[in-house]
Design a protein around this motif. Sequence first.
Motif, short mmCIF file in Angstrom:
data_model
loop_
_atom_site.label_atom_id
_atom_site.label_comp_id
_atom_site.label_asym_id
_atom_site.label_seq_id
_atom_site.Cartn_x
_atom_site.Cartn_y
_atom_site.Cartn_z
N ARG A 116 -114.92 -12.28 42.20
CA ARG A 116 -114.43 -13.57 42.66
C ARG A 116 -115.60 -14.28 43.34
N TRP A 117 -116.22 -15.17 42.59
CA TRP A 117 -117.50 -15.74 43.01
C TRP A 117 -117.38 -16.55 44.29
N SER A 118 -116.21 -17.12 44.53
CA SER A 118 -116.03 -17.94 45.73
C SER A 118 -116.06 -17.13 47.02
N ASP A 119 -116.03 -15.77 46.90
CA ASP A 119 -116.09 -14.95 48.11
C ASP A 119 -117.45 -15.05 48.81
N ASP A 121 -120.89 -17.13 50.09
CA ASP A 121 -121.30 -18.47 50.51
C ASP A 121 -122.50 -18.97 49.72
N ASP A 140 -115.95 -20.91 38.17
CA ASP A 140 -115.94 -21.11 39.61
C ASP A 140 -117.11 -21.98 40.03
N GLN A 141 -116.87 -22.91 40.93
CA GLN A 141 -117.94 -23.71 41.49
C GLN A 141 -118.62 -22.88 42.57
N ILE A 142 -119.87 -22.51 42.34
CA ILE A 142 -120.57 -21.64 43.28
C ILE A 142 -121.77 -22.35 43.86
#
Length: 455
Positions: A116-119, A121, A140-142
């Motif tokens: 889960r890339w949003s984990d 920062d 995912d917007q990373i």
Amino acid sequence: MSAASKESHDAADPSAHSPSAPEPIRIGLWRGERDPYGFVDAVLDRLPSRYTVHEFHSFRAAIEDQARNDLDQVDLAWFEWAERRKLHLSEYVGPTPMVCRVHPEVAYGRSAKEVRWSDVDQWIFPAPGLEHAFKANHRDQINSVVIPTGLDVGRIPCDADKEPNKNIALFGPIHPEDNILLLFQIIEQLVAKDDGYHVHITGAAKDEAVIPYLMHQVKARNLENHFHFYGAITDEERASWLDQCSYVLSTRPLERDWTGVFEAMARGLKPVVHRFHGAAQDFAPEMLFDTVDEAVGQLLDADLDPAAYRSYVENHYAIDAVVADFVQLFDWMASNAYPDRVARFFAAERAERLQATANGVSAEERLDTVRTHIEADDLDAAADAVEQIDFTALNDADRLEARVLAVEMALEQQRYTDALFHADAAMDLAPEEPMVVHLAGQALWLQGDPQSGAD
């Protein structure tokens, strides 16, 4: 004005704070594998004193209480993702800012789709091609930044006068997807023109199923006397292995860890690299090939330039420049999370610089030196000189000029935290001056996005 800007401004005068040293920013480092080229260790050795590093064991599925306990000991969490398995981050998600550096070998693995890339920062990619591939494959917007793997070139010897030979280095371990057929086609055609060439390959095969195919191709093409397999070797053995070669070859079709190739170049070996997607961002055009004929032609060319190959690595992958990128990223993350502590460190470090460089030179003389360097278009010297000015010793007009120059120099060098530091002080002197307002806004925007000002 942001909280970070306000607290940075409060720190502009070192006397505004307690003389006691500010508490360092504690970075927690999780890495699970050997660092064969010493890159991470080289970064750690060069971090400024405002950071201390606490190492933990390999990250894994952790008991939640243990993960919380680990994170409670640090201010920033740094993960090295270097293994082809799921990256367990959910146990570590919390208020502590997290940064994760993705190694190339996991870039295209199945485990990358399970994260889960949003984990996280901030993600760090070692090459633009990898960053592009990840963003194309994951919706995912990373938040990400490209920081290449650097080399301490000064520790790598290079014999620029070494007599050229016909030994070719090829870094393993061999992967089934490493374009092995192209490798055999190149060497078969090469030895047909000159049978003095030999390929020296290190590393055990990642997939044992590929070994029978390798051996079959070597025998079927009558190349038994031209392929030499070394298996896994130590760092010391790698140095002597490279020193016996004059060329380093890669037929890989995907972005990988090129540190080995860069080390070979630093030792004076000529790179001959297959033009994978994104290769032009890692290597000069003359180092790349598209066809078998082009590769053979480059390998037959004995007009070698070891100094030029080494210089390319020094100019693009020197460790000090890479560490500066890491420090900029850490400063940005720490400034957002702990603005007062970071500002106090900048103020304390500045006070030390002023004391060390005073030598009876007045602030006005130092400002004149900055102007002289700018007139001569020597911006690096100007940037160094402006940081030696004691702003408190200048009158208001000169102080404003010096602050503006300091912002401009910091922006030029992409030191956005420094730029914000000086811009905030300039705003206090002239809050309605259009130039100051413009520079302050630019510094604040770039400090919030450390990659937006990059080319």
